[in-house]
Design a protein around this motif. Structure first.
Motif, PDB file in Angstrom:
ATOM      1  N   MET A 178      -0.745   6.508  14.944  1.00  0.00           N
ATOM      2  CA  MET A 178       0.238   6.484  14.401  1.00  0.00           C
ATOM      3  C   MET A 178       1.396   7.466  16.282  1.00  0.00           C
ATOM      4  SD  MET A 178       1.799   6.595  11.358  1.00  0.00           S
ATOM      5  CE  MET A 178       3.427   7.333  11.831  1.00  0.00           C
TER       6      MET A 178
ATOM      7  N   THR B 102       0.884   4.153  -0.040  1.00  0.00           N
ATOM      8  CA  THR B 102      -0.054   5.716   0.958  1.00  0.00           C
ATOM      9  C   THR B 102       0.404   5.579   2.328  1.00  0.00           C
ATOM     10  OG1 THR B 102      -2.257   6.036  -0.633  1.00  0.00           O
ATOM     11  CG2 THR B 102      -2.076   7.085   1.447  1.00  0.00           C
ATOM     12  N   LEU B 103       0.474   3.806   2.569  1.00  0.00           N
ATOM     13  CA  LEU B 103       0.428   3.565   3.814  1.00  0.00           C
ATOM     14  C   LEU B 103       2.618   4.045   4.161  1.00  0.00           C
ATOM     15  CD1 LEU B 103      -0.435   2.724   6.385  1.00  0.00           C
ATOM     16  CD2 LEU B 103       0.723   0.854   6.307  1.00  0.00           C
TER      17      LEU B 103
ATOM     18  N   SER C 292       3.553   7.692   3.764  1.00  0.00           N
ATOM     19  CA  SER C 292       3.208   8.264   5.166  1.00  0.00           C
ATOM     20  C   SER C 292       3.376   8.127   6.192  1.00  0.00           C
ATOM     21  CB  SER C 292       1.847   8.671   5.396  1.00  0.00           C
ATOM     22  OG  SER C 292       0.643   6.939   5.361  1.00  0.00           O
TER      23      SER C 292
ATOM     24  N   ALA D 261      -3.731  -6.191   8.308  1.00  0.00           N
ATOM     25  CA  ALA D 261      -5.680  -5.980   8.350  1.00  0.00           C
ATOM     26  C   ALA D 261      -6.546  -6.609   9.035  1.00  0.00           C
ATOM     27  CB  ALA D 261      -5.853  -4.740   6.681  1.00  0.00           C
TER      28      ALA D 261
ATOM     29  N   GLN E  95      -2.758  11.811  10.476  1.00  0.00           N
ATOM     30  CA  GLN E  95      -2.092  12.047  11.506  1.00  0.00           C
ATOM     31  C   GLN E  95      -0.735  12.256  11.111  1.00  0.00           C
ATOM     32  OE1 GLN E  95      -2.305   7.844  14.065  1.00  0.00           O
ATOM     33  NE2 GLN E  95      -4.026   8.762  14.742  1.00  0.00           N
ATOM     34  N   VAL E  96       0.062  11.835   9.799  1.00  0.00           N
ATOM     35  CA  VAL E  96       1.317  13.049  10.075  1.00  0.00           C
ATOM     36  C   VAL E  96       1.070  14.390   9.266  1.00  0.00           C
ATOM     37  CG1 VAL E  96       3.381  13.104   8.372  1.00  0.00           C
ATOM     38  CG2 VAL E  96       2.610  10.628   9.019  1.00  0.00           C
TER      39      VAL E  96
ATOM     40  N   GLU F  80       0.964  -0.971   0.003  1.00  0.00           N
ATOM     41  CA  GLU F  80       0.034   0.112   0.043  1.00  0.00           C
ATOM     42  C   GLU F  80       0.625   1.658  -0.082  1.00  0.00           C
ATOM     43  OE1 GLU F  80      -3.256   0.221   0.355  1.00  0.00           O
ATOM     44  OE2 GLU F  80      -3.832  -1.735  -0.122  1.00  0.00           O
TER      45      GLU F  80
ATOM     46  N   LYS G 108      -4.123  -2.653  11.880  1.00  0.00           N
ATOM     47  CA  LYS G 108      -4.565  -1.974  10.568  1.00  0.00           C
ATOM     48  C   LYS G 108      -5.800  -1.552  11.498  1.00  0.00           C
ATOM     49  CE  LYS G 108      -1.153  -2.684   7.175  1.00  0.00           C
ATOM     50  NZ  LYS G 108      -1.291  -3.108   5.696  1.00  0.00           N
ATOM     51  N   PRO G 109      -6.445  -0.342  11.035  1.00  0.00           N
ATOM     52  CA  PRO G 109      -5.209   1.094  11.323  1.00  0.00           C
ATOM     53  C   PRO G 109      -5.197   1.564  12.358  1.00  0.00           C
ATOM     54  CG  PRO G 109      -8.186   1.836  10.463  1.00  0.00           C
ATOM     55  CD  PRO G 109      -7.517  -0.196  10.549  1.00  0.00           C
ATOM     56  N   PHE G 110      -3.490   1.542  12.015  1.00  0.00           N
ATOM     57  CA  PHE G 110      -3.106   1.326  14.184  1.00  0.00           C
ATOM     58  C   PHE G 110      -3.487   3.394  13.742  1.00  0.00           C
ATOM     59  CE2 PHE G 110      -0.477   0.380  10.537  1.00  0.00           C
ATOM     60  CZ  PHE G 110       0.589   1.697  10.462  1.00  0.00           C
TER      61      PHE G 110
ATOM     62  N   ARG H 242      -9.482  -1.802   5.300  1.00  0.00           N
ATOM     63  CA  ARG H 242      -8.633  -1.998   6.163  1.00  0.00           C
ATOM     64  C   ARG H 242      -7.075  -0.952   5.627  1.00  0.00           C
ATOM     65  NH1 ARG H 242      -9.621  -6.017  10.622  1.00  0.00           N
ATOM     66  NH2 ARG H 242     -10.955  -4.989  12.100  1.00  0.00           N
ATOM     67  N   ASN H 243      -6.663  -1.441   4.919  1.00  0.00           N
ATOM     68  CA  ASN H 243      -5.328  -1.068   4.417  1.00  0.00           C
ATOM     69  C   ASN H 243      -5.945   0.427   3.851  1.00  0.00           C
ATOM     70  OD1 ASN H 243      -3.097  -3.216   4.215  1.00  0.00           O
ATOM     71  ND2 ASN H 243      -4.438  -4.286   2.942  1.00  0.00           N
ATOM     72  N   PRO H 244      -6.541   0.916   2.756  1.00  0.00           N
ATOM     73  CA  PRO H 244      -6.658   2.161   2.467  1.00  0.00           C
ATOM     74  C   PRO H 244      -7.447   2.668   4.170  1.00  0.00           C
ATOM     75  CG  PRO H 244      -8.634   0.468   1.339  1.00  0.00           C
ATOM     76  CD  PRO H 244      -7.624  -0.260   2.297  1.00  0.00           C
ATOM     77  N   LEU H 245      -7.522   2.320   4.599  1.00  0.00           N
ATOM     78  CA  LEU H 245      -8.249   2.999   6.177  1.00  0.00           C
ATOM     79  C   LEU H 245      -6.574   3.267   6.806  1.00  0.00           C
ATOM     80  CD1 LEU H 245     -11.396   1.367   7.492  1.00  0.00           C
ATOM     81  CD2 LEU H 245     -10.888   4.054   6.695  1.00  0.00           C
ATOM     82  N   ALA H 246      -6.375   2.125   6.790  1.00  0.00           N
ATOM     83  CA  ALA H 246      -4.968   2.921   7.716  1.00  0.00           C
ATOM     84  C   ALA H 246      -3.811   4.113   6.299  1.00  0.00           C
ATOM     85  CB  ALA H 246      -4.211   1.500   7.563  1.00  0.00           C
ATOM     86  N   GLY H 247      -4.001   3.223   5.242  1.00  0.00           N
ATOM     87  CA  GLY H 247      -3.074   4.825   5.081  1.00  0.00           C
ATOM     88  C   GLY H 247      -3.346   5.928   4.862  1.00  0.00           C
ATOM     89  N   ILE H 248      -5.001   6.418   4.897  1.00  0.00           N
ATOM     90  CA  ILE H 248      -5.543   7.153   5.605  1.00  0.00           C
ATOM     91  C   ILE H 248      -5.271   7.568   6.352  1.00  0.00           C
ATOM     92  CG2 ILE H 248      -7.750   8.917   5.272  1.00  0.00           C
ATOM     93  CD1 ILE H 248      -9.076   6.546   3.946  1.00  0.00           C
ATOM     94  N   LYS H 249      -5.392   6.618   7.788  1.00  0.00           N
ATOM     95  CA  LYS H 249      -5.405   7.357   8.922  1.00  0.00           C
ATOM     96  C   LYS H 249      -3.851   7.623   9.238  1.00  0.00           C
ATOM     97  CE  LYS H 249      -6.104   5.142  13.697  1.00  0.00           C
ATOM     98  NZ  LYS H 249      -6.727   5.336  14.634  1.00  0.00           N
ATOM     99  N   ALA H 250      -2.516   7.155   8.733  1.00  0.00           N
ATOM    100  CA  ALA H 250      -1.302   7.384   8.609  1.00  0.00           C
ATOM    101  C   ALA H 250      -1.116   8.698   8.085  1.00  0.00           C
ATOM    102  CB  ALA H 250      -0.605   5.961   8.246  1.00  0.00           C
ATOM    103  N   SER H 251      -1.582   8.979   7.359  1.00  0.00           N
ATOM    104  CA  SER H 251      -1.081   9.991   6.488  1.00  0.00           C
ATOM    105  C   SER H 251      -1.858  12.124   7.313  1.00  0.00           C
ATOM    106  CB  SER H 251      -1.711   9.737   5.057  1.00  0.00           C
ATOM    107  OG  SER H 251      -1.429   9.240   4.423  1.00  0.00           O
TER     108      SER H 251
END
Lengths: 121, 415
Positions: free
Chosen positions: A109, A13-14, A17, A84, B207-208, A11, A105-107, B196-205
């Motif tokens: 940060m 995006t992950l 970030s 996930a 929060q950063v 992923e 996930k989602p964790f 959950r994978n995209p959710l993890a990406g959105i959440k991390a982004s």
């Protein structure tokens, strides 16, 4: 010497970030990313890492395969697994293969960063 | 001279007659002996036959299958004990009546009887529904055979052999549901990954990004909303996975009383705030239950929280349990006897008839802020623990959930 962190996930995006987050943190970390298990092994072959943060389910070499590979060839490298799937069986499997931690996930940060700081110092 | 001769003749005649009489006496004796012999033989045969008759009668009366015979007009000529028991009628109420009357759908009954009589059809494990006394509809599986006259071979009647298949139908429904859930479980693992994978990406982004603003910045507040919504979505996903693919139960022997006390402690403040009285009563020698403790806790907690919502103006929540040694789980063979029966009862608003069927369906809810997974997860978790749940409710008076936990003998257990 700067501590080296490798982030592995398909992923983008992950990984992007997470990369930003650790680069921006006031720690002297060298951060690299890999989009697959294969790419991760390739990068580890060039220069070893202190910590690998990897997803479990990836096409090709899975996170668990990667974990086994790391524990065999780079026993001093710590591994944090991300997943996930909320399955506890995978968690146990990861623990028996020597994963330092397991995050779902989602964790958050903040929590993840704390975990990484604890391991890398 | 002649008189002398006459006398001699007379003597000879007498002697002859005597000889004849003696001979016929012998014959009669023989005849009587033969008759006696025949009588004894027949009476032995009769005893044997009546034994055979009683034997067959015993079999027919005592087999667990129900049996009804009709003549070629469709009139009932015989019903065994099991048939009378199943239908809830006495023999007088059945004999001489048309069999069509006892089908739940009389048209179907007529069709079956016509097919039997006119087309000489034979039914094998066919399913239909009978109408028992008190208008109760009972699903049955039946087979038929013909009765015929031994000499002429002419059909004289039809034998119906049938069984109550309510348990079988329930079991089948359960299996179908399990099948659907297994597929759902597999599907949900895939969905988990994809969401959950995209959710993890959105959440991390998010929060950063959040870290780059000062805490008071309105952008920080906007980002924290993004994160909050992601967490909410994830929580919903989590509940759904709990339903679709619950963790494998890790059963052990536990005290129901302890589990209930734990739940009471957890809810104590809320009980007080909502003016709800809590009452629990357990049979003194209630055996330990063999179950995944945390899963049962989750079920009881779900039921308690539902009860809270059903009693907005306060009321009483009671949890009672007793041991029924005779309880049998349908679809379970052999030794699975006995159940610990737990009831969770409230004095709340109750559930209307039309909602009754749906309350265990996933995503069915009557609450504006509910997801509708509580009861479906509860029933799923109990299924995974070989247990089951039933509901009974009266509108305006309250609802009572009954949980049947299978009794498992604990060798370490002492009463």
């Amino acid at each position: 010497m700067a501590r080296r962190l490798l982030i592995v996930d398909d992923e983008e995006t992950l990984t992007f970030s997470l990369y930003q987050s650790f680069i921006l943190s006031k720690k002297d970390y060298e951060v690299a990313t890999a989009g697959s298990g294969e790419e991760a092994l390739e990068k580890m072959g060039e220069e070893p890492f202190d910590l690998v943060l990897t997803d479990i389910f990836m096409p090709g070499i899975s996170g668990l395969d990667l974990l086994r590979e790391i524990k065999t060839n780079y026993p001093s490298t710590d591994v944090i697994m991300m997943t996930a799937y909320g399955s506890s069986e995978k968690k146990e499997e990861a623990a028996t293969f020597g994963a330092a931690h397991y995050v779902e996930k989602p964790f958050d940060m903040k929590n993840l960063k704390e975990l990484v700081f604890n391991i890398l110092g | 001279m002649s008189s002398y001769l006459d006398r001699k003749k007379e003597s000879i005649r007498r002697v002859n007659k005597l000889m004849d009489d003696m001979a016929s006496g012998q014959a009669q004796k023989e005849q009587i002996d033969a008759l006696n012999f025949k009588y004894e033989k027949l009476s032995k045969k009769y005893d044997q036959l009546s034994q055979v008759f009683e034997f067959h009668k015993g079999i027919i009366q005592n087999i667990s299958s129900s049996m009804i015979t009709i003549d070629m007009e469709g009139i009932i000529t015989f019903a065994n004990k099991s048939a009378l028991h199943l239908l809830g009628f006495s023999a007088d109420n059945i004999l001489g009546k048309k069999i069509d009357l006892f089908f739940a759908e009389q048209d179907e009954g007529q069709q079956i009887v016509n097919a039997l009589i006119e087309q000489e059809k034979i039914y094998e494990s066919h399913e239909t529904r009978l109408l028992a006394s008190g208008e109760e509809v009972i699903p049955i599986g039946f087979s038929t055979t013909f009765l015929s006259d031994e000499k002429t071979g002419e059909r004289t009647g039809i034998v119906f052999i049938f069984r109550d298949i309510r348990d079988l139908i329930n079991f089948r429904k359960q299996m179908e549901r399990m099948d659907r859930l297994a597929t759902l479980g597999e599907l949900s693992a895939g969905i988990a990954h994809e969401i959950r994978n995209p959710l993890a990406g959105i959440k991390a982004s998010a929060q950063v990004l959040e870290e780059s603003f000062s805490p008071g910045d309105h952008r920080t507040q906007l980002i924290s909303r993004i994160v909050k919504e992601i967490d909410r979505t994830n929580k919903l996903l989590q509940s759904f996975f709990n339903f679709a693919k619950p963790n494998k139960p890790k059963p052990g022997f536990h005290s129901l009383k302890n589990i209930t006390e734990g739940i009471f402690l957890l809810l104590a403040t809320r009980l007080k705030r909502r003016k709800i009285k809590f009452h629990s009563e357990f049979e003194e020698k209630l055996p330990l239950i063999y179950i995944d403790e945390s899963q049962l806790e989750q079920v009881l907690l779900n039921l308690a929280l539902n009860a809270f919502d059903a009693m907005p103006d306060g009321g009483t929540l009671s949890i009672n349990a007793h041991f029924d040694t005779q309880y049998r789980f349908s679809g379970v063979e052999g030794s699975a006897h006995g159940a610990i029966i737990v009831t969770v009862k409230d004095t709340g608003v109750g559930i209307s008839n039309e909602k009754f069927e749906k309350i265990f369906n996933p995503f069915y809810t009557s609450k504006s802020d509910g997801v509708g997974l509580g009861l479906s997860i509860s029933s799923r978790l109990l299924e995974e623990n070989q247990s089951k749940i039933e509901v009974d409710s009266t509108l305006g008076k309250g609802t009572s959930f009954t949980i049947y936990l299978p009794y498992v003998h604990d060798n370490r257990q002492e009463y």
